[in-house]
Design a protein around this motif. Structure first.
Motif, PDB file in Angstrom:
ATOM      1  N   ALA A 215       0.859  -1.191   0.000  1.00 22.67           N
ATOM      2  CA  ALA A 215       0.000   0.000   0.000  1.00 22.67           C
ATOM      3  C   ALA A 215       0.892   1.237   0.000  1.00 22.67           C
ATOM      4  O   ALA A 215       1.593   1.511   0.973  1.00 22.67           O
ATOM      5  N   LEU A 216       0.881   1.967  -1.090  1.00 21.66           N
ATOM      6  CA  LEU A 216       1.644   3.203  -1.203  1.00 21.66           C
ATOM      7  C   LEU A 216       0.670   4.385  -1.270  1.00 21.66           C
ATOM      8  O   LEU A 216      -0.479   4.222  -1.699  1.00 21.66           O
ATOM      9  N   ARG A 319      13.135  -0.606  -6.546  1.00 20.37           N
ATOM     10  CA  ARG A 319      12.814  -1.942  -6.052  1.00 20.37           C
ATOM     11  C   ARG A 319      11.832  -1.860  -4.887  1.00 20.37           C
ATOM     12  O   ARG A 319      11.953  -1.000  -4.026  1.00 20.37           O
ATOM     13  N   THR A 320      10.890  -2.765  -4.882  1.00 20.27           N
ATOM     14  CA  THR A 320       9.927  -2.842  -3.794  1.00 20.27           C
ATOM     15  C   THR A 320      10.422  -3.834  -2.747  1.00 20.27           C
ATOM     16  O   THR A 320      11.490  -4.434  -2.882  1.00 20.27           O
ATOM     17  N   ARG A 321       9.614  -4.029  -1.689  1.00 17.90           N
ATOM     18  CA  ARG A 321       9.950  -4.993  -0.644  1.00 17.90           C
ATOM     19  C   ARG A 321       9.841  -6.434  -1.131  1.00 17.90           C
ATOM     20  O   ARG A 321      10.340  -7.345  -0.478  1.00 17.90           O
ATOM     21  N   PRO A 360      15.832   9.749  -4.895  1.00 16.38           N
ATOM     22  CA  PRO A 360      14.716  10.473  -4.257  1.00 16.38           C
ATOM     23  C   PRO A 360      13.343   9.841  -4.482  1.00 16.38           C
ATOM     24  O   PRO A 360      12.372  10.236  -3.832  1.00 16.38           O
ATOM     25  N   PHE A 361      13.260   8.874  -5.404  1.00 16.66           N
ATOM     26  CA  PHE A 361      11.971   8.330  -5.800  1.00 16.66           C
ATOM     27  C   PHE A 361      11.731   6.919  -5.259  1.00 16.66           C
ATOM     28  O   PHE A 361      10.826   6.221  -5.727  1.00 16.66           O
ATOM     29  N   ALA A 362      12.515   6.484  -4.281  1.00 12.24           N
ATOM     30  CA  ALA A 362      12.401   5.128  -3.736  1.00 12.24           C
ATOM     31  C   ALA A 362      10.953   4.819  -3.346  1.00 12.24           C
ATOM     32  O   ALA A 362      10.296   5.618  -2.676  1.00 12.24           O
ATOM     33  N   PRO A 363      10.418   3.662  -3.751  1.00 10.59           N
ATOM     34  CA  PRO A 363       9.011   3.362  -3.491  1.00 10.59           C
ATOM     35  C   PRO A 363       8.606   3.393  -2.027  1.00 10.59           C
ATOM     36  O   PRO A 363       7.457   3.711  -1.713  1.00 10.59           O
ATOM     37  N   HIS A 364       9.521   3.062  -1.123  1.00  7.94           N
ATOM     38  CA  HIS A 364       9.129   2.976   0.283  1.00  7.94           C
ATOM     39  C   HIS A 364       9.626   4.172   1.096  1.00  7.94           C
ATOM     40  O   HIS A 364       9.820   4.065   2.305  1.00  7.94           O
ATOM     41  N   ARG A 365       9.788   5.305   0.426  1.00  4.55           N
ATOM     42  CA  ARG A 365      10.265   6.491   1.145  1.00  4.55           C
ATOM     43  C   ARG A 365       9.243   7.025   2.146  1.00  4.55           C
ATOM     44  O   ARG A 365       9.599   7.799   3.036  1.00  4.55           O
ATOM     45  N   HIS A 366       7.991   6.611   2.008  1.00  7.71           N
ATOM     46  CA  HIS A 366       6.961   7.080   2.927  1.00  7.71           C
ATOM     47  C   HIS A 366       6.574   6.013   3.962  1.00  7.71           C
ATOM     48  O   HIS A 366       5.517   6.133   4.594  1.00  7.71           O
ATOM     49  N   ASP A 367       7.390   5.005   4.128  1.00  9.56           N
ATOM     50  CA  ASP A 367       7.102   4.019   5.165  1.00  9.56           C
ATOM     51  C   ASP A 367       6.954   4.730   6.508  1.00  9.56           C
ATOM     52  O   ASP A 367       7.764   5.586   6.861  1.00  9.56           O
ATOM     53  N   GLY A 368       5.927   4.386   7.241  1.00 16.04           N
ATOM     54  CA  GLY A 368       5.692   5.012   8.530  1.00 16.04           C
ATOM     55  C   GLY A 368       4.826   6.254   8.478  1.00 16.04           C
ATOM     56  O   GLY A 368       4.539   6.854   9.516  1.00 16.04           O
ATOM     57  N   ILE A 369       4.386   6.654   7.287  1.00 13.75           N
ATOM     58  CA  ILE A 369       3.521   7.831   7.173  1.00 13.75           C
ATOM     59  C   ILE A 369       2.197   7.574   7.893  1.00 13.75           C
ATOM     60  O   ILE A 369       1.719   6.434   7.975  1.00 13.75           O
ATOM     61  N   LYS A 373      -3.308  10.497   7.146  1.00 15.03           N
ATOM     62  CA  LYS A 373      -2.881  11.447   6.118  1.00 15.03           C
ATOM     63  C   LYS A 373      -3.048  10.837   4.729  1.00 15.03           C
ATOM     64  O   LYS A 373      -3.499  11.513   3.789  1.00 15.03           O
ATOM     65  N   VAL A 374      -2.704   9.571   4.605  1.00 12.48           N
ATOM     66  CA  VAL A 374      -2.859   8.888   3.322  1.00 12.48           C
ATOM     67  C   VAL A 374      -4.338   8.787   2.955  1.00 12.48           C
ATOM     68  O   VAL A 374      -4.727   9.035   1.812  1.00 12.48           O
ATOM     69  N   ALA A 375      -5.156   8.431   3.920  1.00 11.53           N
ATOM     70  CA  ALA A 375      -6.589   8.291   3.660  1.00 11.53           C
ATOM     71  C   ALA A 375      -7.193   9.610   3.210  1.00 11.53           C
ATOM     72  O   ALA A 375      -8.041   9.648   2.301  1.00 11.53           O
ATOM     73  N   THR A 376      -6.772  10.703   3.820  1.00  7.48           N
ATOM     74  CA  THR A 376      -7.265  12.026   3.424  1.00  7.48           C
ATOM     75  C   THR A 376      -6.849  12.352   2.002  1.00  7.48           C
ATOM     76  O   THR A 376      -7.640  12.877   1.207  1.00  7.48           O
TER      77      THR A 376
END
Length: 384
Positions: A215-216, A319-321, A360-369, A373-376
């Motif tokens: 989920a990104l 690369r993803t997880r 700067p574009f790593a797929p998991h850069r927002h891990d822990g967000i 905030k994402v739902a909004t």
């Protein structure tokens, strides 16, 4: 077995496939559509602008390299991309907007982009048909426009000439083995194996990733475009404006193309969109305010396509997880200009090791967000 399977026949996916094949990889390129750039995909709805100015700081090194590539890309791909280089002009119409122009000029100058601050006679010489209200602009002479569909098809054909196997007209699902992406299963049951699977599937990436437990902070948005009837040539640069939702250009054949972030309505079923009449009217009137000659033109076509937007307006590339699964999606309405260099960077990243320009574009850069905030972000009302 392929070294790499690329899912996505738009301009990003085809560019990646071409550059991988050019660099010696055994590539298969897939898309569920029968054509490499058709409705309702993002390439279909792209305005085709080659804008290097006013981009995110993270984009600037790539956009400079891409700008140089566009000058010779038609020859490289042996195709007519309808590329023209009349520049890009971002204007202010009232004094309170001038600081925005100054800020863009300062930022892009500091990044080494060839941008010019223009006003008075210089501004009128660049775009004499513009509204007299235009008082100052930021101008990049080397920018321009090209045809997104032609470009995607040219990348796909060039990849095929280099040995890429292309399969259009079949949907594909990710095949997993031992927690690793090992290839795809086509709609007809055919299994294709690969060492590396790349998702360049735009808004469709959201569902594909969800099925894999990823989920990104991505959302889909329908964007609409307008095309006028043909007119005599009067506008060389692509024009945008402070305080206006506008991208305006005149095509080589004379039509005016009007874009911007004008939101289309969701289609009743599936991922798709339909133009909103009220938005069409506002989109046209805003463009006519900047280019008065549009008031005597007629609307010839309105259409929309679907784009993937990220929470920070930067794409997810890398690369993803999940082992063997690579992502290139979420270009947030500004992927076309950088597409040639994105393809080159992804090929380098996969074949020779980590590509620093993509960090700067790593797929998991927002891990822990914060999930709220994402739902909004995802649930933000679809309005202009």
């Amino acid at each position: 077995m392929s070294d790499v399977i690329v899912i996505g026949g738009g301009v990003i996916g085809t560019s990646i496939a071409y550059h991988l094949a050019r660099d010696g990889a055994n590539v298969t390129l897939l898309d569920q559509a029968f054509d490499a750039a058709t409705k309702p995909a993002a390439t279909w709805a792209s305005a085709g602008g080659l804008r290097s100015q006013g981009r995110h700081a993270e984009d600037q090194p790539i956009t400079k390299l891409a700008a140089a590539r566009w000058k010779t890309l038609s020859e490289e791909l042996d195709a007519d991309l309808e590329a023209s280089f009349g520049g890009h002009l971002h204007i202010a119409e009232i004094e309170s907007e001038v600081p925005v122009i100054e800020q863009r000029f300062a930022s892009d100058t500091a990044a080494g982009l060839p941008i010019e601050r223009v006003e008075g006679n210089r501004l009128r010489a660049i775009a004499p048909a513009l509204t007299e209200n235009a008082i100052v602009g930021a101008y990049t002479a080397g920018d321009g426009q090209a045809h997104p569909g032609r470009t995607a098809r040219a990348f796909a054909r060039a990849a095929a000439r280099l040995g890429t196997k292309t399969i259009f007209g079949q949907a594909a699902t990710v095949k997993m083995d031992g927690g690793k992406a090992s290839g795809v299963v086509l709609a007809d049951g055919t299994i294709l194996s690969s060492d590396q699977l790349i998702l360049a599937t735009g808004a469709w990436s959201i569902d594909l990733l969800s099925k894999l437990g990823i989920a990104l902070p991505l959302r889909w948005r329908g964007l609409q475009m307008l095309l006028s009837d043909m007119a005599e040539k009067m506008l060389a640069p692509t024009v945008t404006a402070v305080g206006r939702n506008l991208s305006l250009k005149q095509t080589p054949s004379g039509e005016f193309m009007i874009g911007g972030r004008w939101i289309a309505a969701p289609a009743p079923t599936g991922i798709g969109s339909n133009c909103v009449d009220a938005h069409v009217a506002r989109q046209w009137s805003g463009a006519a305010a900047v280019l008065p000659a549009l008031r005597s033109r007629k609307l010839a076509q309105a259409w929309s396509g679907v784009e993937a937007q990220s929470i920070d307006s930067l794409p997810f590339i890398g690369r993803t997880r999940i082992g063997g699964l690579y992502l290139a999606a979420g270009f947030s309405n500004h992927g076309f200009q950088i597409s040639p260099q994105i393809g080159a960077c992804v090929a380098s990243d996969i074949l020779t090791g980590q590509e620093p320009l993509l960090a700067p574009f790593a797929p998991h850069r927002h891990d822990g967000i914060d999930p709220a905030k994402v739902a909004t972000f995802v649930a933000e009302p679809i309005a202009c």
